[in-house]
Motif scaffolding. Sequence first.
Motif, PDB file in Angstrom:
ATOM      1  N   SER A 112     -10.964   3.616  -7.733  1.00 56.63           N
ATOM      2  CA  SER A 112      -9.711   3.096  -8.264  1.00 56.63           C
ATOM      3  C   SER A 112      -9.932   1.823  -9.064  1.00 56.63           C
ATOM      4  N   THR A 164      -4.413  -1.089  -2.468  1.00 57.82           N
ATOM      5  CA  THR A 164      -3.832  -0.309  -1.382  1.00 57.82           C
ATOM      6  C   THR A 164      -4.808   0.712  -0.819  1.00 57.82           C
ATOM      7  N   PHE A 165      -5.751   1.182  -1.646  1.00 60.65           N
ATOM      8  CA  PHE A 165      -6.740   2.116  -1.133  1.00 60.65           C
ATOM      9  C   PHE A 165      -7.707   1.452  -0.159  1.00 60.65           C
ATOM     10  N   MET A 208     -13.046   5.638  -2.345  1.00 59.79           N
ATOM     11  CA  MET A 208     -11.816   5.848  -3.103  1.00 59.79           C
ATOM     12  C   MET A 208     -11.352   4.549  -3.747  1.00 59.79           C
ATOM     13  N   ALA A 209     -11.434   3.444  -3.001  1.00 59.04           N
ATOM     14  CA  ALA A 209     -11.027   2.151  -3.546  1.00 59.04           C
ATOM     15  C   ALA A 209     -11.931   1.745  -4.714  1.00 59.04           C
ATOM     16  N   GLY A 265      -9.589   8.494  -6.015  1.00 60.78           N
ATOM     17  CA  GLY A 265      -9.395   7.163  -6.581  1.00 60.78           C
ATOM     18  C   GLY A 265      -9.114   7.199  -8.073  1.00 60.78           C
ATOM     19  N   ALA A 268     -12.959   5.840   2.543  1.00 56.87           N
ATOM     20  CA  ALA A 268     -11.861   5.146   1.870  1.00 56.87           C
ATOM     21  C   ALA A 268     -12.385   4.077   0.917  1.00 56.87           C
ATOM     22  N   SER A 297      -3.378   0.510  -6.740  1.00 59.13           N
ATOM     23  CA  SER A 297      -4.164   1.470  -5.959  1.00 59.13           C
ATOM     24  C   SER A 297      -5.483   0.886  -5.500  1.00 59.13           C
ATOM     25  N   SER A 298      -6.127   0.084  -6.368  1.00 60.47           N
ATOM     26  CA  SER A 298      -7.425  -0.469  -6.016  1.00 60.47           C
ATOM     27  C   SER A 298      -7.350  -1.365  -4.789  1.00 60.47           C
ATOM     28  N   GLY A 322       1.644   0.400  -0.265  1.00 58.81           N
ATOM     29  CA  GLY A 322       0.466   0.637   0.557  1.00 58.81           C
ATOM     30  C   GLY A 322       0.756   0.777   2.032  1.00 58.81           C
TER      31      GLY A 322
END
Length: 407
Positions: A264, A141-142, A260-261, A322, A257, A138-139, A18
């Motif tokens: 994810s 780091t997003f 996107m999270a 995401g 963002a 990802s969930s 991340g």
Amino acid sequence: MSTPPRRPALVALILVMGVGPFATDTYIAALPELQSTLETSATVAQLTLTAFIVGLAAGQLLIGPLSDSFGRRRLLLGCAVLFAALSAVCGLSPTGGVLVAARLLQGFVAGGGVALGRAVVTDTYRGDRAAATFGAISSVTFFGPVIAPAIGGAILAHGTWRTVFAALTVLGGLMALAVALGVTETLPPERRHPAGLRALGVRMADLARDGGFMRHVALQCLAGAGFFTYIGGSSFVLRSVYDLSPTQYTIIFASNAAGMAAFSLMFRALVVRAGAVRLRAVGITVSTLGAAGLPVVAVIGPETVPLAVPWALLCTVVAGMGFSIPATTALAQEAGRRAAGTASALQGGLTFLTAALVTPLTGVFGHDTLTPMAIAMSGFFAAAFLLMLVVSRDRRTDALETIHAHS
């Protein structure tokens, strides 16, 4: 039979994978200030972002394959330590040229960490379990793009863009500590590939000829091109067209963002049941629909269309990523499992190399109007969508979708 490697600490993987987005988004709102402070042009200011992305690509392409021969842990620790040192150099840069060079090297070691992190996951997880792990990483780091602009805004309210890099120096130190304590070697000697340029070329050529692997990379490159056009251009375009303050832009960027999270998080929850292929299709479709509305807004004009409309469209584009980013990452790594470090290098390196080529587009073609960014984003996502339709007819894709995780 060798003992399976101990699974790495999730926090260490989150930090190394991340750090790239965090190192980009923390100072993106400060690009105009950086331009003024260093007495340089908007193009050079944007090149500090482009150089970092080029470094991310090069680091993945070079360091990922090395880990197939020499192991993951030592290279990962070295990248973390160097990231901290180079962040300090960035903060002390006296000119735009020095900062561009320092950002290139900073991106190089950050890219190495990203490639190594993906390879570590591939070493220790399989199939849908690997996809779920990529989704879990990802969930979190997003949320970097959500938290980073807020942190950057707070720093800029009391400091300068140089202070941002001081904070990244501290982050690099924490990353090195997390790797030292939480990541053991995941590639034992008996599973390593021969070292040397010839052996590396053979592995890369093998994967490059593999249509089952390269179709995922091509999709990732096209979608990534649309996404990084937004990353590189939105600060200049939205602030210029809609006369936004740095704080207002930060709110827009962070909210996008957050979408996107959130997607994810849904990916992590759904992937075992729905499969990565289906969720990627949903993600690319959502992003393509959002991007398709931007040229319409550009034609009508900002004097008629309120900010809420392009904001919603951009949020839709980013939210779809995401789903598509963790899905494509998992599918490509599964297809290239026989040389996980090299596969990670190719998929990540080529994606970020593409991103580096498209990031300056709005600086070159103009940021006083929404049109260049809108046309580029809609074109790239439309191409990704069409490619997705073509490769979805290949029944070999179904085999990847039905792979299940092994404990």
